[in-house]
Design a protein around this motif. Sequence first.
Motif, PDB file in Angstrom:
ATOM      1  N   TYR A   1      42.036  37.865  95.406  1.00 25.11           N
ATOM      2  CA  TYR A   1      41.950  36.491  95.365  1.00 25.11           C
ATOM      3  C   TYR A   1      40.433  36.066  96.025  1.00 25.11           C
ATOM      4  CZ  TYR A   1      42.581  31.657  97.414  1.00 25.11           C
ATOM      5  OH  TYR A   1      42.195  30.517  97.744  1.00 25.11           O
ATOM      6  N   ALA A   2      40.466  36.577  97.504  1.00 24.34           N
ATOM      7  CA  ALA A   2      39.426  36.324  98.235  1.00 24.34           C
ATOM      8  C   ALA A   2      38.066  36.748  97.722  1.00 24.34           C
ATOM      9  CB  ALA A   2      39.721  36.820  99.669  1.00 24.34           C
ATOM     10  N   GLU A   3      38.086  37.778  97.129  1.00 28.04           N
ATOM     11  CA  GLU A   3      36.889  38.391  96.804  1.00 28.04           C
ATOM     12  C   GLU A   3      36.343  37.318  95.644  1.00 28.04           C
ATOM     13  OE1 GLU A   3      34.848  42.813  95.114  1.00 28.04           O
ATOM     14  OE2 GLU A   3      36.968  42.367  95.367  1.00 28.04           O
ATOM     15  N   VAL A   4      37.314  37.212  94.519  1.00 29.07           N
ATOM     16  CA  VAL A   4      36.825  36.230  93.496  1.00 29.07           C
ATOM     17  C   VAL A   4      36.028  34.834  94.073  1.00 29.07           C
ATOM     18  CG1 VAL A   4      37.714  34.663  91.718  1.00 29.07           C
ATOM     19  CG2 VAL A   4      38.499  36.963  91.938  1.00 29.07           C
ATOM     20  N   VAL A   5      36.898  34.443  95.042  1.00 26.32           N
ATOM     21  CA  VAL A   5      36.297  32.980  95.603  1.00 26.32           C
ATOM     22  C   VAL A   5      35.097  33.434  96.381  1.00 26.32           C
ATOM     23  CG1 VAL A   5      37.018  31.123  97.393  1.00 26.32           C
ATOM     24  CG2 VAL A   5      38.599  32.068  95.839  1.00 26.32           C
TER      25      VAL A   5
ATOM     26  N   ALA B   1      43.433  26.305  96.297  1.00 25.00           N
ATOM     27  CA  ALA B   1      44.727  26.978  96.095  1.00 25.00           C
ATOM     28  C   ALA B   1      44.539  28.093  95.286  1.00 25.00           C
ATOM     29  CB  ALA B   1      45.264  25.584  94.962  1.00 25.00           C
ATOM     30  N   TRP B   2      45.278  29.184  96.015  1.00 26.91           N
ATOM     31  CA  TRP B   2      45.259  30.437  95.239  1.00 26.91           C
ATOM     32  C   TRP B   2      45.732  30.354  93.717  1.00 26.91           C
ATOM     33  CZ3 TRP B   2      47.962  34.794  98.262  1.00 26.91           C
ATOM     34  CH2 TRP B   2      47.819  36.125  97.757  1.00 26.91           C
ATOM     35  N   PRO B   3      46.981  29.479  93.524  1.00 26.13           N
ATOM     36  CA  PRO B   3      47.488  29.361  92.200  1.00 26.13           C
ATOM     37  C   PRO B   3      46.509  28.885  91.207  1.00 26.13           C
ATOM     38  CG  PRO B   3      49.212  28.720  93.685  1.00 26.13           C
ATOM     39  CD  PRO B   3      47.872  28.818  94.361  1.00 26.13           C
ATOM     40  N   ARG B   4      45.623  27.911  91.484  1.00 24.33           N
ATOM     41  CA  ARG B   4      44.559  27.576  90.581  1.00 24.33           C
ATOM     42  C   ARG B   4      43.506  28.829  90.163  1.00 24.33           C
ATOM     43  NH1 ARG B   4      45.208  22.500  89.570  1.00 24.33           N
ATOM     44  NH2 ARG B   4      45.739  20.932  91.233  1.00 24.33           N
ATOM     45  N   ILE B   5      43.488  29.765  91.081  1.00 22.85           N
ATOM     46  CA  ILE B   5      42.347  30.542  90.742  1.00 22.85           C
ATOM     47  C   ILE B   5      42.949  31.974  90.073  1.00 22.85           C
ATOM     48  CG2 ILE B   5      40.681  31.878  91.841  1.00 22.85           C
ATOM     49  CD1 ILE B   5      40.190  28.897  92.171  1.00 22.85           C
ATOM     50  N   ILE B   6      44.091  32.385  90.673  1.00 24.24           N
ATOM     51  CA  ILE B   6      44.743  33.555  90.138  1.00 24.24           C
ATOM     52  C   ILE B   6      46.489  33.173  89.864  1.00 24.24           C
ATOM     53  CG2 ILE B   6      45.547  35.923  90.188  1.00 24.24           C
ATOM     54  CD1 ILE B   6      43.015  36.369  91.976  1.00 24.24           C
ATOM     55  N   PRO B   7      46.595  32.203  88.558  1.00 25.75           N
ATOM     56  CA  PRO B   7      48.100  31.493  88.797  1.00 25.75           C
ATOM     57  C   PRO B   7      49.165  32.434  89.000  1.00 25.75           C
ATOM     58  CG  PRO B   7      46.472  31.088  86.754  1.00 25.75           C
ATOM     59  CD  PRO B   7      45.787  32.267  87.694  1.00 25.75           C
ATOM     60  N   GLN B   8      49.158  33.968  88.724  1.00 24.10           N
ATOM     61  CA  GLN B   8      50.302  34.551  88.815  1.00 24.10           C
ATOM     62  C   GLN B   8      50.276  35.320  90.310  1.00 24.10           C
ATOM     63  OE1 GLN B   8      53.091  34.404  86.852  1.00 24.10           O
ATOM     64  NE2 GLN B   8      51.806  32.637  86.129  1.00 24.10           N
ATOM     65  N   GLY B   9      49.134  34.888  90.787  1.00 26.93           N
ATOM     66  CA  GLY B   9      48.871  35.891  92.246  1.00 26.93           C
ATOM     67  C   GLY B   9      47.970  36.890  92.052  1.00 26.93           C
ATOM     68  N   THR B  10      48.006  37.644  91.058  1.00 28.71           N
ATOM     69  CA  THR B  10      47.098  39.084  90.574  1.00 28.71           C
ATOM     70  C   THR B  10      47.073  38.775  89.144  1.00 28.71           C
ATOM     71  OG1 THR B  10      49.341  40.222  90.139  1.00 28.71           O
ATOM     72  CG2 THR B  10      48.500  40.427  92.320  1.00 28.71           C
ATOM     73  N   GLY B  11      46.024  39.628  88.571  1.00 31.04           N
ATOM     74  CA  GLY B  11      45.551  39.786  87.236  1.00 31.04           C
ATOM     75  C   GLY B  11      44.665  38.589  86.756  1.00 31.04           C
ATOM     76  N   GLU B  12      44.801  37.834  85.947  1.00 32.08           N
ATOM     77  CA  GLU B  12      43.708  37.108  85.167  1.00 32.08           C
ATOM     78  C   GLU B  12      43.386  35.790  86.265  1.00 32.08           C
ATOM     79  OE1 GLU B  12      43.203  34.751  81.093  1.00 32.08           O
ATOM     80  OE2 GLU B  12      45.120  35.857  81.369  1.00 32.08           O
ATOM     81  N   VAL B  13      41.988  35.827  86.227  1.00 28.56           N
ATOM     82  CA  VAL B  13      41.250  34.673  86.686  1.00 28.56           C
ATOM     83  C   VAL B  13      41.249  33.493  86.066  1.00 28.56           C
ATOM     84  CG1 VAL B  13      39.248  33.952  87.887  1.00 28.56           C
ATOM     85  CG2 VAL B  13      39.949  36.307  88.209  1.00 28.56           C
ATOM     86  N   ASN B  14      41.572  32.204  86.547  1.00 28.33           N
ATOM     87  CA  ASN B  14      41.596  31.018  85.787  1.00 28.33           C
ATOM     88  C   ASN B  14      40.085  30.342  86.148  1.00 28.33           C
ATOM     89  OD1 ASN B  14      42.234  28.606  84.368  1.00 28.33           O
ATOM     90  ND2 ASN B  14      43.383  27.936  86.330  1.00 28.33           N
TER      91      ASN B  14
ATOM     92  N   ALA C   1      47.979  17.249  89.896  1.00 29.02           N
ATOM     93  CA  ALA C   1      47.719  18.021  88.751  1.00 29.02           C
ATOM     94  C   ALA C   1      48.281  19.588  88.851  1.00 29.02           C
ATOM     95  CB  ALA C   1      46.055  18.294  88.555  1.00 29.02           C
ATOM     96  N   TYR C   2      49.686  19.639  89.234  1.00 32.00           N
ATOM     97  CA  TYR C   2      50.212  20.805  89.551  1.00 32.00           C
ATOM     98  C   TYR C   2      50.248  21.929  88.446  1.00 32.00           C
ATOM     99  CZ  TYR C   2      54.707  19.744  87.051  1.00 32.00           C
ATOM    100  OH  TYR C   2      55.816  19.620  86.066  1.00 32.00           O
ATOM    101  N   ASP C   3      50.529  21.200  87.130  1.00 29.47           N
ATOM    102  CA  ASP C   3      50.472  21.781  85.983  1.00 29.47           C
ATOM    103  C   ASP C   3      49.456  21.781  84.948  1.00 29.47           C
ATOM    104  OD1 ASP C   3      51.167  19.492  85.136  1.00 29.47           O
ATOM    105  OD2 ASP C   3      52.746  19.873  84.022  1.00 29.47           O
ATOM    106  N   GLU C   4      47.960  21.588  85.531  1.00 25.36           N
ATOM    107  CA  GLU C   4      47.088  21.279  84.567  1.00 25.36           C
ATOM    108  C   GLU C   4      45.887  22.305  84.955  1.00 25.36           C
ATOM    109  OE1 GLU C   4      45.113  17.593  84.506  1.00 25.36           O
ATOM    110  OE2 GLU C   4      46.788  16.330  85.379  1.00 25.36           O
ATOM    111  N   ASP C   5      45.320  22.616  83.556  1.00 23.45           N
ATOM    112  CA  ASP C   5      44.260  23.539  83.808  1.00 23.45           C
ATOM    113  C   ASP C   5      44.669  24.878  84.118  1.00 23.45           C
ATOM    114  OD1 ASP C   5      42.387  21.558  82.556  1.00 23.45           O
ATOM    115  OD2 ASP C   5      41.829  21.002  84.275  1.00 23.45           O
ATOM    116  N   GLY C   6      45.728  25.307  83.750  1.00 26.50           N
ATOM    117  CA  GLY C   6      46.261  26.707  84.041  1.00 26.50           C
ATOM    118  C   GLY C   6      46.629  27.193  85.488  1.00 26.50           C
ATOM    119  N   ARG C   7      46.866  26.158  86.219  1.00 25.00           N
ATOM    120  CA  ARG C   7      47.541  26.381  87.624  1.00 25.00           C
ATOM    121  C   ARG C   7      48.997  26.995  87.588  1.00 25.00           C
ATOM    122  NH1 ARG C   7      50.962  24.041  91.171  1.00 25.00           N
ATOM    123  NH2 ARG C   7      50.293  24.134  93.172  1.00 25.00           N
ATOM    124  N   GLY C   8      49.023  28.101  88.152  1.00 26.76           N
ATOM    125  CA  GLY C   8      50.252  28.585  88.380  1.00 26.76           C
ATOM    126  C   GLY C   8      51.017  27.810  89.372  1.00 26.76           C
ATOM    127  N   LEU C   9      52.568  28.086  89.414  1.00 29.38           N
ATOM    128  CA  LEU C   9      53.495  27.469  90.430  1.00 29.38           C
ATOM    129  C   LEU C   9      53.150  28.197  91.870  1.00 29.38           C
ATOM    130  CD1 LEU C   9      56.517  26.972  88.514  1.00 29.38           C
ATOM    131  CD2 LEU C   9      54.761  25.288  89.041  1.00 29.38           C
TER     132      LEU C   9
END
Length: 448
Positions: free
Chosen positions: A146-150, A81-94, A24-32
């Motif tokens: 990212y860790a703080e969000v999780v 998977a960090w890219p599932r939580i913050i797709p661009q690494g920083t910024g908006e939370v998915n 599911a690499y491109d599903e539900d907002g996951r980043g690369l």
Amino acid sequence: MTRISFPKDFVWGTATASYQIEGAYDEDGRGLSIWDTFARTPGKVVNGDTGDVACDSYHRYEEDIALLKQLGVSSYRFSIAWPRIIPQGTGEVNEKGLDYYRRVIDGLIAAGIEPAVTLYHWDLPQALQDKGGWDNRETIDAFLAYAEVVFKAFGDKVKSWITFNETWCVSFLSNFIGVHAPGHTDLQLATNVAHHCLVAHGRTVQLYRSLNLPGQIGTTHNLSWSEPYTTRPEDVEAARRSRAWGNEWFLEPTLKGSYPSFMVDWFRGKGIEVPILEGDMETIGQPIDFIGVNFYTGGCTRYKKDSGLFDSEDVQVGFDQTFIGWNVYPEALYKVLSWLHEEYGDIPIYITENGACTDDHVAEDGGVHDAQRVDYYRKHFIQCQRLIDSGVPLKGYYAWSLLDNFEWAEGYAKRFGIVHTDYETLERTPKDSYYFIQKVISEGGFDV
């Protein structure tokens, strides 16, 4: 006949990693991630395989939890998977990414299985790699966010956290040897990456403590054991350097707040400096609740001038080998964990990965008869029991892996699972090793 018994509170588990099983690499907002990029680079992964589908655990996690429950484990180690939580690494939370892991965690708890979560198992958001990745200290800040969000999302339910999986692989294997993403071959770069990941680990531990969450936190390093081929001083020193690259280089900062001086001098002789800033070593050496150890192999090493990074070479002395070409050396597990205990004291130890790659298939009777893997586990369980009887604070064991999965640069050509995955149908078939471990757990041991 000898009975191999384990304490009633010994933690039995199995482990996986997000990119290796989820798909599911491109599903539900996951980043690369860097692995999406690396796997699409011609020649980097066997057969051009990718983790686009993998075991499809993103959609089949309930089936996998049922397998875990049937196995009888008390804990399951998996990574977020960090890219599932913050797709661009920083910024908006998915939020959809958080929802997926919430379902997994709730499903495990409902099945009576404690989740053990790894924050970083190699899937760095590609957007951060584009800005220098772990060579850029800004990535440390991004990881903390990212860790703080999780932590805030799951810290009330997850009682066991691992900051990083195998920092040696993240750094040297991936940025000096170059066989893993992002695939660089620069020793100074790899040294920088290792240091920055260690700093990120320490800062994450500080963050976790500041949130007053009711659990434990540690990290996982991959350790092995190099035995000197002879007692000649040059062989002894060559083996010591070989061991220290994967062992002391990471354990010493984590548990003592310093790098091993003899290795610092060796690197300096090659023009390599560790990019230490003021306060870094104190940060890295934050007290942790346990150390995770991934162990697979060991061997013999001897001195050979101008050979490799450490004037050393591995010597084959007749070890059996697994299908991936790694020596089967169970006594090395006893040696390396005994050494860890002697060197670093009574910190609790969990074997967070251990397992074997074998060439197995579904037989005509519908079973998967992985006798070599069963033998591997049996021999390593004996060493675990020896360690416990020797007073080493070994608290648990996680078999690698629950499922056959995407084996990084080996693609789908190599299998480590105790459950067979048919990559065409995605059908799961428990192997003989699964039933062996199930019996050991249910009976609290086995006879040899």
